[in-house]
Design a protein around this motif. Structure first.
Motif, mmCIF file in Angstrom:
data_model
loop_
_atom_site.group_PDB
_atom_site.id
_atom_site.type_symbol
_atom_site.label_atom_id
_atom_site.label_comp_id
_atom_site.label_asym_id
_atom_site.label_seq_id
_atom_site.Cartn_x
_atom_site.Cartn_y
_atom_site.Cartn_z
ATOM 1 N N GLU A 6 0.837 -1.201 0.000
ATOM 2 C CA GLU A 6 0.000 0.000 0.000
ATOM 3 C C GLU A 6 0.872 1.251 0.000
ATOM 4 O O GLU A 6 2.013 1.243 0.471
ATOM 5 N N SER A 7 0.290 2.335 -0.493
ATOM 6 C CA SER A 7 0.927 3.643 -0.442
ATOM 7 C C SER A 7 -0.148 4.712 -0.476
ATOM 8 O O SER A 7 -1.306 4.432 -0.807
ATOM 9 N N GLY A 8 0.247 5.935 -0.123
ATOM 10 C CA GLY A 8 -0.666 7.069 -0.254
ATOM 11 C C GLY A 8 -1.235 7.595 1.039
ATOM 12 O O GLY A 8 -1.968 8.591 1.032
ATOM 13 N N GLY A 9 -0.920 6.962 2.155
ATOM 14 C CA GLY A 9 -1.424 7.463 3.422
ATOM 15 C C GLY A 9 -0.724 8.746 3.836
ATOM 16 O O GLY A 9 0.236 9.178 3.201
ATOM 17 N N GLY A 10 -1.221 9.341 4.909
ATOM 18 C CA GLY A 10 -0.591 10.566 5.396
ATOM 19 C C GLY A 10 -1.512 11.336 6.321
ATOM 20 O O GLY A 10 -2.530 10.830 6.776
ATOM 21 N N LEU A 11 -1.110 12.592 6.563
ATOM 22 C CA LEU A 11 -1.871 13.499 7.419
ATOM 23 C C LEU A 11 -2.659 14.465 6.546
ATOM 24 O O LEU A 11 -2.089 15.076 5.626
ATOM 25 N N VAL A 12 -3.934 14.613 6.821
ATOM 26 C CA VAL A 12 -4.785 15.509 6.037
ATOM 27 C C VAL A 12 -5.759 16.210 6.975
ATOM 28 O O VAL A 12 -6.145 15.652 8.014
ATOM 29 N N PRO A 14 -9.411 17.824 8.144
ATOM 30 C CA PRO A 14 -10.819 17.448 7.922
ATOM 31 C C PRO A 14 -11.371 18.123 6.671
ATOM 32 O O PRO A 14 -11.090 19.303 6.414
ATOM 33 N N GLY A 15 -12.105 17.343 5.892
ATOM 34 C CA GLY A 15 -12.621 17.838 4.628
ATOM 35 C C GLY A 15 -11.707 17.608 3.451
ATOM 36 O O GLY A 15 -12.108 17.812 2.301
ATOM 37 N N GLY A 16 -10.491 17.172 3.718
ATOM 38 C CA GLY A 16 -9.522 16.941 2.658
ATOM 39 C C GLY A 16 -9.682 15.589 1.997
ATOM 40 O O GLY A 16 -10.613 14.831 2.288
ATOM 41 N N SER A 17 -8.735 15.303 1.091
ATOM 42 C CA SER A 17 -8.785 14.070 0.304
ATOM 43 C C SER A 17 -7.435 13.362 0.316
ATOM 44 O O SER A 17 -6.386 14.005 0.443
ATOM 45 N N LEU A 18 -7.495 12.067 0.158
ATOM 46 C CA LEU A 18 -6.303 11.236 -0.028
ATOM 47 C C LEU A 18 -6.668 10.113 -0.980
ATOM 48 O O LEU A 18 -7.830 9.698 -1.057
ATOM 49 N N ARG A 19 -5.660 9.618 -1.695
ATOM 50 C CA ARG A 19 -5.855 8.468 -2.567
ATOM 51 C C ARG A 19 -4.860 7.377 -2.174
ATOM 52 O O ARG A 19 -3.648 7.594 -2.242
ATOM 53 N N ALA A 108 -6.245 -15.581 0.423
ATOM 54 C CA ALA A 108 -6.431 -14.180 0.794
ATOM 55 C C ALA A 108 -5.112 -13.611 1.288
ATOM 56 O O ALA A 108 -4.430 -14.236 2.106
ATOM 57 N N TYR A 109 -4.777 -12.442 0.765
ATOM 58 C CA TYR A 109 -3.539 -11.772 1.167
ATOM 59 C C TYR A 109 -3.866 -10.389 1.727
ATOM 60 O O TYR A 109 -4.854 -9.750 1.323
ATOM 61 N N TRP A 110 -2.992 -9.924 2.638
ATOM 62 C CA TRP A 110 -3.126 -8.604 3.244
ATOM 63 C C TRP A 110 -1.884 -7.773 2.984
ATOM 64 O O TRP A 110 -0.767 -8.311 2.966
ATOM 65 N N GLY A 111 -2.079 -6.484 2.835
ATOM 66 C CA GLY A 111 -0.953 -5.575 2.791
ATOM 67 C C GLY A 111 -0.485 -5.256 4.200
ATOM 68 O O GLY A 111 -1.077 -5.687 5.198
ATOM 69 N N GLN A 112 0.587 -4.457 4.284
ATOM 70 C CA GLN A 112 1.189 -4.150 5.584
ATOM 71 C C GLN A 112 0.495 -2.985 6.285
ATOM 72 O O GLN A 112 0.715 -2.758 7.477
ATOM 73 N N GLY A 113 -0.343 -2.268 5.559
ATOM 74 C CA GLY A 113 -1.074 -1.152 6.146
ATOM 75 C C GLY A 113 -0.420 0.190 5.884
ATOM 76 O O GLY A 113 0.810 0.289 5.784
ATOM 77 N N THR A 114 -1.264 1.214 5.769
ATOM 78 C CA THR A 114 -0.776 2.580 5.617
ATOM 79 C C THR A 114 -1.611 3.483 6.523
ATOM 80 O O THR A 114 -2.837 3.362 6.587
ATOM 81 N N GLN A 115 -0.928 4.376 7.234
ATOM 82 C CA GLN A 115 -1.600 5.215 8.224
ATOM 83 C C GLN A 115 -2.281 6.407 7.552
ATOM 84 O O GLN A 115 -1.673 7.114 6.741
ATOM 85 N N VAL A 116 -3.527 6.619 7.915
ATOM 86 C CA VAL A 116 -4.267 7.815 7.502
ATOM 87 C C VAL A 116 -4.682 8.547 8.769
ATOM 88 O O VAL A 116 -5.334 7.981 9.642
#
Length: 120
Positions: A6-12, A14-19, A108-116
Motif C-alpha cells: 500500500e501507499s498514499g497514506g498521510g496526514l490531512v 478534515p474535509g480533505g482528500s487522499l488516494r 487471501a492476502y493482506w498488505g502491511q497497512g498505511t496510516q491515515v
C-alpha cells in the motif's frame, strides 16, 4: 511469493482528500475480489469497501458517498479515493485481495497497512 504493497497514506485536514493505492506482485495467476479495511486505535479491524474483478463495488455505510474504490486489472492495483475526510476516518488502512496462484490455489492476502490521520 505474493505481496500487497500500500501507499498514499498521510496526514490531512478534515474535509480533505487522499488516494490510497495497493499493488500486488509475485507469482499471480489471477486476482478476484479486492478490498480495503481499516483499524482505528483500540478498535477492531472493519471493512471499508470491496470491488470485484468486473468492477462491481460495495461500501460500508460510514464511507458511502465519500470514498470510491477502483482497480486497474492491467496493473494488479486497487485504489481508494477518500474525499470529505473526517477525524473518525483516522486509522491504519489495509488492502486485501483474493489471489489465484500459479498452483491454482486461491488465497487471501493482506498488505502491511498505511496510516491515515485526519486532524487539524
Amino acid at each position: 511469493q505474493v505481496q500487497l504493497v500500500e501507499s498514499g497514506g498521510g496526514l490531512v485536514q478534515p474535509g480533505g482528500s487522499l488516494r490510497l493505492s495497493c499493488a500486488a506482485s509475485g507469482s499471480i495467476f489471477g486476482i478476484y475480489r479486492m478490498g480495503w479495511y481499516r483499524q482505528a486505535p483500540g478498535k477492531e479491524r472493519e471493512w471499508v469497501a470491496t470491488i470485484t474483478r468486473g468492477g462491481s463495488a460495495n461500501y460500508a455505510d460510514s464511507v458511502k458517498g465519500r470514498f470510491t474504490i477502483s482497480r486497474d486489472n492491467t496493473k494488479d492495483t486497487v485504489y481508494l479515493q477518500m474525499n470529505s475526510l473526517k477525524p473518525e476516518d483516522t486509522a491504519v488502512y489495509y488492502c486485501n485481495a483474493d489471489i489465484e496462484l500459479s498452483t491454482l490455489q486461491i488465497r487471501a492476502y493482506w498488505g502491511q497497512g498505511t496510516q491515515v490521520t485526519v486532524s487539524s
